[in-house]
Every structure is written in C-alpha cells, then in structure tokens.
Design a protein around this motif. Sequence first.
Motif, PDB file in Angstrom:
ATOM      1  N   LEU A  40     -98.578  65.372  -5.540  1.00  0.00           N
ATOM      2  CA  LEU A  40     -97.535  65.396  -4.524  1.00  0.00           C
ATOM      3  C   LEU A  40     -96.691  64.126  -4.598  1.00  0.00           C
ATOM      4  CD1 LEU A  40     -96.280  66.978  -2.198  1.00  0.00           C
ATOM      5  CD2 LEU A  40     -97.922  65.867  -0.651  1.00  0.00           C
ATOM      6  N   HIS A  41     -97.344  63.010  -4.727  1.00  0.00           N
ATOM      7  CA  HIS A  41     -96.629  61.740  -4.856  1.00  0.00           C
ATOM      8  C   HIS A  41     -95.724  61.770  -6.094  1.00  0.00           C
ATOM      9  CE1 HIS A  41     -95.853  57.504  -4.191  1.00  0.00           C
ATOM     10  NE2 HIS A  41     -96.189  57.255  -5.450  1.00  0.00           N
ATOM     11  N   GLY A  42     -96.241  62.286  -7.200  1.00  0.00           N
ATOM     12  CA  GLY A  42     -95.463  62.384  -8.423  1.00  0.00           C
ATOM     13  C   GLY A  42     -94.243  63.286  -8.271  1.00  0.00           C
ATOM     14  N   LEU A  43     -94.401  64.390  -7.550  1.00  0.00           N
ATOM     15  CA  LEU A  43     -93.263  65.285  -7.307  1.00  0.00           C
ATOM     16  C   LEU A  43     -92.186  64.583  -6.490  1.00  0.00           C
ATOM     17  CD1 LEU A  43     -95.175  68.593  -6.570  1.00  0.00           C
ATOM     18  CD2 LEU A  43     -93.647  68.177  -8.519  1.00  0.00           C
ATOM     19  N   PHE A  44     -92.606  63.882  -5.442  1.00  0.00           N
ATOM     20  CA  PHE A  44     -91.637  63.134  -4.633  1.00  0.00           C
ATOM     21  C   PHE A  44     -90.963  62.047  -5.462  1.00  0.00           C
ATOM     22  CE2 PHE A  44     -93.333  65.161  -0.899  1.00  0.00           C
ATOM     23  CZ  PHE A  44     -92.317  65.055   0.046  1.00  0.00           C
ATOM     24  N   ASP A  45     -91.726  61.319  -6.255  1.00  0.00           N
ATOM     25  CA  ASP A  45     -91.147  60.261  -7.088  1.00  0.00           C
ATOM     26  C   ASP A  45     -90.144  60.827  -8.078  1.00  0.00           C
ATOM     27  OD1 ASP A  45     -92.533  58.256  -5.810  1.00  0.00           O
ATOM     28  OD2 ASP A  45     -93.966  57.921  -7.451  1.00  0.00           O
ATOM     29  N   ARG A  46     -90.474  61.946  -8.696  1.00  0.00           N
ATOM     30  CA  ARG A  46     -89.556  62.545  -9.673  1.00  0.00           C
ATOM     31  C   ARG A  46     -88.280  63.016  -8.984  1.00  0.00           C
ATOM     32  NH1 ARG A  46     -86.833  61.936 -13.623  1.00  0.00           N
ATOM     33  NH2 ARG A  46     -86.042  63.808 -14.591  1.00  0.00           N
ATOM     34  N   TRP A  47     -88.400  63.640  -7.810  1.00  0.00           N
ATOM     35  CA  TRP A  47     -87.232  64.115  -7.073  1.00  0.00           C
ATOM     36  C   TRP A  47     -86.332  62.931  -6.709  1.00  0.00           C
ATOM     37  CZ3 TRP A  47     -83.808  67.446  -6.771  1.00  0.00           C
ATOM     38  CH2 TRP A  47     -83.139  67.846  -5.608  1.00  0.00           C
ATOM     39  N   LYS A  48     -86.931  61.841  -6.240  1.00  0.00           N
ATOM     40  CA  LYS A  48     -86.151  60.640  -5.908  1.00  0.00           C
ATOM     41  C   LYS A  48     -85.478  60.064  -7.151  1.00  0.00           C
ATOM     42  CE  LYS A  48     -89.327  59.301  -2.264  1.00  0.00           C
ATOM     43  NZ  LYS A  48     -90.338  58.299  -1.901  1.00  0.00           N
ATOM     44  N   SER A  49     -86.164  60.075  -8.273  1.00  0.00           N
ATOM     45  CA  SER A  49     -85.611  59.554  -9.514  1.00  0.00           C
ATOM     46  C   SER A  49     -84.401  60.369  -9.963  1.00  0.00           C
ATOM     47  CB  SER A  49     -86.692  59.563 -10.598  1.00  0.00           C
ATOM     48  OG  SER A  49     -86.162  59.174 -11.836  1.00  0.00           O
ATOM     49  N   VAL A  50     -84.515  61.685  -9.895  1.00  0.00           N
ATOM     50  CA  VAL A  50     -83.386  62.554 -10.253  1.00  0.00           C
ATOM     51  C   VAL A  50     -82.200  62.259  -9.344  1.00  0.00           C
ATOM     52  CG1 VAL A  50     -82.553  64.946 -10.267  1.00  0.00           C
ATOM     53  CG2 VAL A  50     -84.802  64.406 -11.226  1.00  0.00           C
ATOM     54  N   ILE A  51     -82.468  62.119  -8.069  1.00  0.00           N
ATOM     55  CA  ILE A  51     -81.390  61.846  -7.117  1.00  0.00           C
ATOM     56  C   ILE A  51     -80.729  60.506  -7.434  1.00  0.00           C
ATOM     57  CG2 ILE A  51     -80.854  61.398  -4.687  1.00  0.00           C
ATOM     58  CD1 ILE A  51     -83.143  63.492  -4.094  1.00  0.00           C
ATOM     59  N   GLY A  52     -81.513  59.516  -7.782  1.00  0.00           N
ATOM     60  CA  GLY A  52     -80.945  58.224  -8.175  1.00  0.00           C
ATOM     61  C   GLY A  52     -79.998  58.367  -9.355  1.00  0.00           C
ATOM     62  N   GLU A  53     -80.395  59.151 -10.345  1.00  0.00           N
ATOM     63  CA  GLU A  53     -79.528  59.396 -11.503  1.00  0.00           C
ATOM     64  C   GLU A  53     -78.238  60.101 -11.089  1.00  0.00           C
ATOM     65  OE1 GLU A  53     -81.320  61.115 -15.060  1.00  0.00           O
ATOM     66  OE2 GLU A  53     -83.283  60.553 -14.260  1.00  0.00           O
TER      67      GLU A  53
END
Length: 158
Positions: A40-53
């Motif tokens: 779950l943490h990894g999914l949130f981190d990836r979603w935030k990373s995509v948004i940053g890009e």
Amino acid sequence: MHRPDGPRDSLAFSAEESDAVQAAITAVAPTWAGGQRVTLHGLFDRWKSVIGEVEEGYSWCAPELSDDIWCRGVLAKIWPKLPARVREIRRPELDGVDERYRRATIPWPGRAEDDAEWWIWRIPRRLEVEASEQRGEGWPLGWAMMPFPKPDSVEVIS
C-alpha cells in the motif's frame, strides 16, 4: 513483526489490518514489474511520484502515461477491500494526491468528470519534449495518437 508497508503503516495498522491490506493487494497486483511485492505504501509512493512528474512537465509519451498511472487503478480496485479503518486513515492522503493530479491535468475532451476511472481520462497540462519532437501547434511526437486536437490548455515545453 515486520509489516509489508514498513514502520509508518505498521504503527497505525493492527496486524490483522496489515494482513487484510496485503491480501487485498495480492488479489489484484501481487508484484511490480520487477518482481517486488506491491505494498500500500508503495502504491501511494508511486502515485505521488507520477504526479510529481506530471506537475513538472511530463516527459514521456501517452502510452507511458497509461503505464505510469497503473498504480492508481490498483488503488481503486483494492480500496473497497481494505479494512474501514485503513480507508479512513489513508483517505485524506489519497484525496490530496488525487487533487494534485487533477490540478496538473486537464479533462479528456468529451469525457465525463465522474467516470469511475477518471485518472485515465486526463491529460497533463505540461508536456516536456526534446526540441526535435515539437511539431508546431499540434501534439508532439509520442502524443500524436490522441483522438482529438491538442487543447490550447496543454503547454508543450522543450
């Protein structure tokens, strides 16, 4: 006992909640492309990373964006299966990052804003491309397959 989502989530979730979270994830997406277990943490981190890009200026092509936002689709599929308290704890964070994505993108022309998979039907406001990939006022290379003209609100930067 080590919980799959690391110290942050293990402090907030009981062992039973953590097990239920991991079971929900495993049923939908047990591993990342590289074989690591999805958390779950990894999914949130990836979603935030995509948004940053996307906020900075998305520098990949349209098909890559579809691949990158895969994590949000997994979150949507597992969300109803998560324990109520987990959803309550993580809902403000999900709402906040979703709002960032909405601000950094524009709606796909002709699509309803309330589609179940709304994140799929959005386009980055800023596309960052190499100068050689810019094509006048239209879509840059990698985006030309879009089924509508480039909206004026989409900025192409090099």
